[in-house]
Write a protein that holds these residues in place. Structure first.
Motif, PDB file in Angstrom:
ATOM      1  N   MET A  38       0.833  -1.200   0.000  1.00  0.00           N
ATOM      2  CA  MET A  38       0.000   0.000   0.000  1.00  0.00           C
ATOM      3  C   MET A  38       0.867   1.248   0.000  1.00  0.00           C
ATOM      4  SD  MET A  38      -3.050   1.221  -0.098  1.00  0.00           S
ATOM      5  CE  MET A  38      -4.185  -0.071   0.428  1.00  0.00           C
ATOM      6  N   VAL A  39       1.993   1.216   0.691  1.00  0.00           N
ATOM      7  CA  VAL A  39       2.916   2.356   0.674  1.00  0.00           C
ATOM      8  C   VAL A  39       3.423   2.583  -0.747  1.00  0.00           C
ATOM      9  CG1 VAL A  39       5.091   3.255   1.557  1.00  0.00           C
ATOM     10  CG2 VAL A  39       3.578   1.969   3.074  1.00  0.00           C
ATOM     11  N   ILE A  51       3.549  12.855   5.435  1.00  0.00           N
ATOM     12  CA  ILE A  51       2.893  11.585   5.725  1.00  0.00           C
ATOM     13  C   ILE A  51       3.577  10.423   5.018  1.00  0.00           C
ATOM     14  CG2 ILE A  51       1.199  11.676   3.853  1.00  0.00           C
ATOM     15  CD1 ILE A  51      -0.854  10.631   5.897  1.00  0.00           C
ATOM     16  N   ILE A  52       4.145  10.688   3.823  1.00  0.00           N
ATOM     17  CA  ILE A  52       4.888   9.626   3.124  1.00  0.00           C
ATOM     18  C   ILE A  52       6.227   9.379   3.807  1.00  0.00           C
ATOM     19  CG2 ILE A  52       6.003   9.019   0.946  1.00  0.00           C
ATOM     20  CD1 ILE A  52       3.789  10.519  -0.511  1.00  0.00           C
ATOM     21  N   ASN A  53       6.864  10.473   4.248  1.00  0.00           N
ATOM     22  CA  ASN A  53       8.189  10.336   4.868  1.00  0.00           C
ATOM     23  C   ASN A  53       8.119   9.582   6.199  1.00  0.00           C
ATOM     24  OD1 ASN A  53      11.019  10.948   4.667  1.00  0.00           O
ATOM     25  ND2 ASN A  53      10.749  12.364   6.373  1.00  0.00           N
ATOM     26  N   ASP A  54       6.958   9.583   6.832  1.00  0.00           N
ATOM     27  CA  ASP A  54       6.806   8.818   8.070  1.00  0.00           C
ATOM     28  C   ASP A  54       6.975   7.312   7.828  1.00  0.00           C
ATOM     29  OD1 ASP A  54       6.383  11.076   9.545  1.00  0.00           O
ATOM     30  OD2 ASP A  54       4.186  10.950   9.481  1.00  0.00           O
ATOM     31  N   LYS A  55       6.704   6.860   6.606  1.00  0.00           N
ATOM     32  CA  LYS A  55       6.814   5.431   6.299  1.00  0.00           C
ATOM     33  C   LYS A  55       8.226   5.028   5.891  1.00  0.00           C
ATOM     34  CE  LYS A  55       2.306   5.703   6.577  1.00  0.00           C
ATOM     35  NZ  LYS A  55       1.589   5.312   7.809  1.00  0.00           N
ATOM     36  N   LEU A  56       9.093   5.993   5.608  1.00  0.00           N
ATOM     37  CA  LEU A  56      10.417   5.694   5.058  1.00  0.00           C
ATOM     38  C   LEU A  56      11.259   4.777   5.952  1.00  0.00           C
ATOM     39  CD1 LEU A  56      12.448   6.166   2.778  1.00  0.00           C
ATOM     40  CD2 LEU A  56      13.214   8.230   3.987  1.00  0.00           C
TER      41      LEU A  56
END
Length: 1017
Positions: free
Chosen positions: A487-488, A516-521
């Motif tokens: 999903m990411v 919000i995307i960088n939180d998943k990195l």
């Protein structure tokens, strides 16, 4: 058989039963075997009673599981005895102790023949029973005419003729030539007029076997079969002993209807009308009762009748009646009946105009998805998948998505794939399709292949109206506290491409999207990091006016990954950093992706290739599948580990990382290389979203395989089978052999250099391999290189060889100094044929961490094959000599990847099988020869014949013959693995020398493997 008079036998059995453990039993058995052996040495002093007693003891010992390698002569000699008690013992024990290939059976062929042609019916029955159980080809050639005479004789009693029919069936299966088709058609028609149901049932078994091989020769028997069914359906002249719970001879009914299914159609209108009346009577008279035995018998007849109705393509009214009956069955409480109802309803889906009738039972079928029995749930899923169309797709897919929440792991992958295919085929609108796929990824991300989200990206890219909606849905899923890595990927890609379309919506500004995307990195794998870097570059490009703070944050991330260990990520970070400093150049390079060209969906192609054939159009197809291997290689579920490894490459086996303080089990994330029909979404410019290398990644521990720098397509020549089941296995792309190389390329005894890299943040070890093969011997050299500035301690290398290989690994030094390399010779000897592969267990300590990896070695079956070319005068005598069933194995292989005959010839040559053109007169067939080397067989000639069907390239008949039954079986399976859904080889220029990636200052090529590895260091 009365054994009460043999006191010694009774005492021995009592002693065995009174043993308290296995050791006592073994001692008692050894003592008795020694006593029997001693008594048999003085055979002349043995009375018939004693000989019988000792032979019975041998049989009992054999039944306990112990080897009995003597006394066969005494056992066989009892068959020649003139009295019934000795002859009975001889026949029974011979049938149990000896198989059809035993040389001792040749001693009794004349005696058995004399008993068969004699006047004593008891002796005839004993002989026929023994031949029917153990008879091989020699028995069939010697005894088949006499057995046929007994079968058609009017003077023999039914009990003898019944056994003669079953005996002839065994001989026909061993050697079909024993039955002359021209003369047997009329004889079989006469036999089917038999009034005795016992004889008729045995004859029908023989008839089913005959008609399955040649239905055209027995057309005159078809009306006889219909009359038999009429007699049974009307219960005319049926003895009480052949009535089972009120059902007249259900076994004969099933066999007769099965025989009728081998005929393409019934042209005689009278016979067709009579048959349909019988089938109607069966359909109307079958119901579910409380008696289990009666249910089993009646439903066996019913479901065979349903198969016959589908085969004959009956009128719609009868089909509707069949569906209604099946609908009643899927609603009962008995699970076996529900299963059969669902399975047969699935088979009826291919019958014209029946699908609408089946839809009436949709609610009950959906209820079956919640059944406690997983086999019923699977059949319900298959049926829902088959009956889905535009009218009910939305309802069925929503039910599948709801069921996905509670489905067990064993079904989730199949469930996800089928839901994705149905959503694509029957989507009422594209926004609904996007919703379905995103829900799939959210609920079962581990079981959703990359092909599914690639397809979503293609739809969104090609439909401008869908782009804002898809980006908004992706943004919603990113708000969840825990989402799957797939999903990411899809959310990052969609927001990178189309996030600017949401700029006016709350929470969708470039800075908020980046945050919000960088939180998943920090939590994603290497391949996902590459997509996120591209997304950051896209966000930076679309930010107008430029945001200095956001730009600084993104450039900091690019700068951080410029020195990342993965080359793909390092290249992206460097190029994006430089492009972002050039302003307008960034917009030119990272322009919006163009539309994908229209092409066939990879998911739909998967469904066609992998769909299990549960809805046969004819019973002939069903019968042929029952007689051949049921093994199926499904091409629509590509391994989560990418391409299969080439035989000259090491293969990493995922193991948990172990440290001094604890043992941490890691959860591996698998990244697949997309299939050719589906392109992975790529950014414009020189940077690709997906790296060509496949990875297994875990937190703080990375095991990676680096292929040589020269990129080539996968070769089917040396694919290794999955060795350790559910363990995650990684491999570099295989090296394709150019077809033009032919046999010369395969005859080279030296293997390519194979490289594997073990990397763990601060340490890196490279392993190389060089191989040379001579007959059944192989010499391999392992190159172990330490790229670190610290030594590797406690180095251990252990070979885990399969039982068919003898392997000797030289000692490995306990320490490998920094930036040093050691060479470890490995000697291999092949003992016998097998497809198992050896594993190298390699471990070392770096600092305080223990690194352990298991690598499969490329010691596979075709390494011990040497192509050989035979002339017709040499080939055909060898082919005819290998006529024993176990030495010549034939199988109809289904699910074959369609390919022209020249391409199949190139495949065979890459497997070290020399294709011999001109040996087979049929241009659609192919013959190949090779020599297999092992200590057991020395140089063993192997002959292969492939018969293809130009009308259906997905199946072929494969015949393999050799002088060793184990070699025959293993070679057949080895060839079959490469024929079923292998990747199609693409034409390519002759391959250049394989070179690993070298630093810029390194020389261009190295001829020495050690120097090549040193260049990498």
């Amino acid at each position: 058989m009365a054994l009460s008079g043999m006191r010694g036998l009774s005492v021995f059995i009592s002693d065995i039963r009174n043993c308290h453990n296995k050791e006592q039993e073994r001692l008692r058995v050894d003592k008795e075997l020694g006593n029997i052996r001693t008594r048999f040495k003085n055979e002349k002093g043995l009375s018939p009673y004693e000989k019988k007693k000792y032979v019975w003891k041998m049989l009992y010992i054999y039944m306990l599981g112990y080897d009995v390698d003597f006394g066969h002569t005494e056992t066989v000699s009892l068959i020649s005895a003139p009295k019934y008690p000795e002859k009975q013992v001889g026949y029974i024990v011979t049938s149990c102790l000896l198989n059809e290939n035993n040389d001792f059976l040749r001693m009794v062929i004349n005696t058995v023949r004399n008993d068969i042609i004699g006047r004593n019916e008891t002796f005839q029955c004993l002989a026929l029973t023994m031949v029917g159980n153990t008879g091989g080809k020699e028995f069939s050639e010697s005894l088949a005419p006499d057995v046929q005479k007994l079968l058609i004789s009017s003077s023999c009693r039914p009990v003898v003729r019944k056994k003669a029919a079953l005996c002839l069936l065994r001989l026909y299966r061993k050697n079909p030539d024993v039955v002359n088709i021209d003369g047997w058609a009329d004889r079989m028609a006469q036999l089917l007029d038999e009034r005795d149901l016992g004889v008729l049932t045995s004859v029908m078994s023989l008839f089913v076997s005959l008609v399955s091989n040649n239905a055209e020769a027995y057309w005159n028997c078809l009306p006889k079969c219909v009359r038999i069914l009429e007699r049974l359906a009307r219960n005319q002249d049926i003895p009480q002993e052949y009535t089972y719970y009120g059902i007249p001879s259900p076994w004969l009914q099933v066999k007769t209807m099965r025989a009728l299914q081998y005929f393409p159609t019934i042209e005689d209108p009278n016979a067709r009308r009579a048959l349909f009346e019988v089938l109607q009577r069966i359909l109307m008279g079958t119901d579910v009762v409380k008696n289990v035995n009666k249910n089993n018998a009646s439903h066996a007849v019913l479901f065979e009748a349903l198969a016959l109705v589908m085969h004959l393509d009956a009128e719609k009214e009868m089909m509707s009646q069949c569906v209604a009956l099946l609908g009643k069955f899927i609603a009962v409480r008995e699970p076996n009946i529900r299963y059969l109802g669902l399975e047969n309803m699935t088979r009826m889906l291919l019958v014209t105009d029946v699908q609408d009738i089946i839809k009436r039972h949709q609610a009950q079928i959906i209820t079956s998805l919640k059944d406690p029995d997983i086999s019923i749930r699977r059949r319900a899923l298959d049926l829902l998948y088959g009956m889905c169309d535009v009218t009910n797709a939305k309802e069925i897919v929503e039910e599948l998505l709801q069921y996905l929440n509670t489905a067990e792991f064993a079904m989730r992958e199949e469930l996800s794939l089928k839901a994705a295919i149905l959503a694509e085929k029957f989507a009422p609108d594209l926004s609904w399709y996007v919703d379905v796929i995103l829900q799939l990824i959210d609920k079962a991300g581990d079981f959703v292949s990359d092909d599914i989200w690639y397809r979503v990206v293609q739809f969104v890219t090609n439909n401008e109206d869908l782009q804002p909606y898809a980006a908004a849905k992706a943004r919603e899923y990113l708000d969840k506290p825990a989402i799957h890595e797939t999903m990411v990927k899809v959310s990052a890609y969609l927001l990178g491409e189309y996030g600017h379309l949401l700029a006016r919506r709350p929470g969708c500004s470039p800075k908020e999207l980046f945050a919000i995307i960088n939180d998943k990195l920090p939590t994603v794998s290497t391949s996902t990091v590459a997509i996120l870097l591209s997304t950051y570059a896209k966000i930076l490009m679309h930010t107008q006016p430029p945001d200095v703070g956001l730009q600084q944050q993104i450039l900091t991330i690019f700068k951080k990954y410029e020195s990342y260990i993965d080359v793909e990520i390092q290249q992206r970070a460097v190029e994006y950093f430089e492009l972002s400093r050039k302003g307008s150049a960034l917009a030119d390079v990272l322009a919006e992706m163009p539309k994908f060209p229209e092409r066939e969906s990879a998911l739909l192609k998967k469904a066609e290739d992998a769909e299990v054939d549960t809805a046969e159009q004819s019973a002939i197809k069903l019968r042929s599948q029952q007689q051949t291997s049921s093994a199926l290689v499904v091409a629509d579920h590509p391994s989560a580990n990418g391409s299969a490894p080439a035989a000259n490459h090491l293969t990493l086996v995922k193991m948990p990382r172990q440290t001094v303080s604890d043992v941490q089990e890691s959860s591996a994330t698998y990244e697949e290389a997309p299939n050719p029909p589906v392109e992975a979404p790529k950014e414009n410019g020189p940077v690709e979203v997906e790296s060509n290398a496949t990875n297994i990644t875990e937190i703080n521990n990375e095991i990676k395989v680096e292929p040589p720098s020269t990129s080539r397509s996968t070769s089917p020549a040396d694919l290794l089978a999955d060795l350790l089941g559910p363990l995650a296995i990684e491999a570099p792309p295989a090296v394709e052999q150019h077809p033009a190389q032919g046999l010369d390329a395969n005859q080279s005894p030296v293997g390519d250099l194979a490289l594997a890299t073990l990397e763990d943040q601060s340490n890196s070890v490279q392993i190389g391999l060089k191989a040379e093969w001579r007959a059944h011997h192989g010499r391999l050299v392992l190159f172990l290189g330490n790229k670190n500035t610290s030594p590797l301690m406690s180095v251990r290398a252990l070979i885990l060889p399969p039982s068919h290989l003898k392997m000797e690994l030289s000692s490995v030094p306990d320490t490998i100094p920094p930036r040093a390399q050691v060479q470890v010779p490995l000697e291999v000897a092949n003992l016998r044929a097998s497809r198992d592969v050896a594993v190298l267990d390699f471990s070392y300590t770096f600092g305080t961490a223990l690194v352990d990896a298991k690598l499969r070695l490329p010691v596979v079956l075709n390494k011990f094959l040497q192509p050989i070319t035979l002339t017709p005068d040499e080939f055909f005598p060898q082919w005819k000599a290998l006529s024993v069933h176990s030495l010549k194995v034939q199988e109809v292989v289904k699910g074959v990847k369609p390919m022209p005959l020249p391409e199949m010839a190139n495949l065979f040559m890459s497997l070290h099988l020399a294709v011999a053109p001109g040996l087979d007169n049929n241009p659609n067939n192919m013959v190949a020869c090779t020599t297999f080397f092992s200590e057991a067989t020395l140089a063993m000639l192997c002959l292969i014949r492939v018969e293809t069907d130009p009308q259906d390239r997905t199946q072929l008949r494969l015949t393999v013959a050799s002088g060793d039954q184990y070699l025959t079986f293993e070679l057949k399976e080895f060839i079959k693995e490469h024929l079923i859904d292998i990747p199609r080889a693409q034409a390519a220029p002759p391959p250049a020398v394989v070179q690993p990636q070298l630093p810029a200052a390194a020389p261009a090529t190295y001829n020495d493997p050690g120097a090549m590895l040193a260049g990498l260091l």
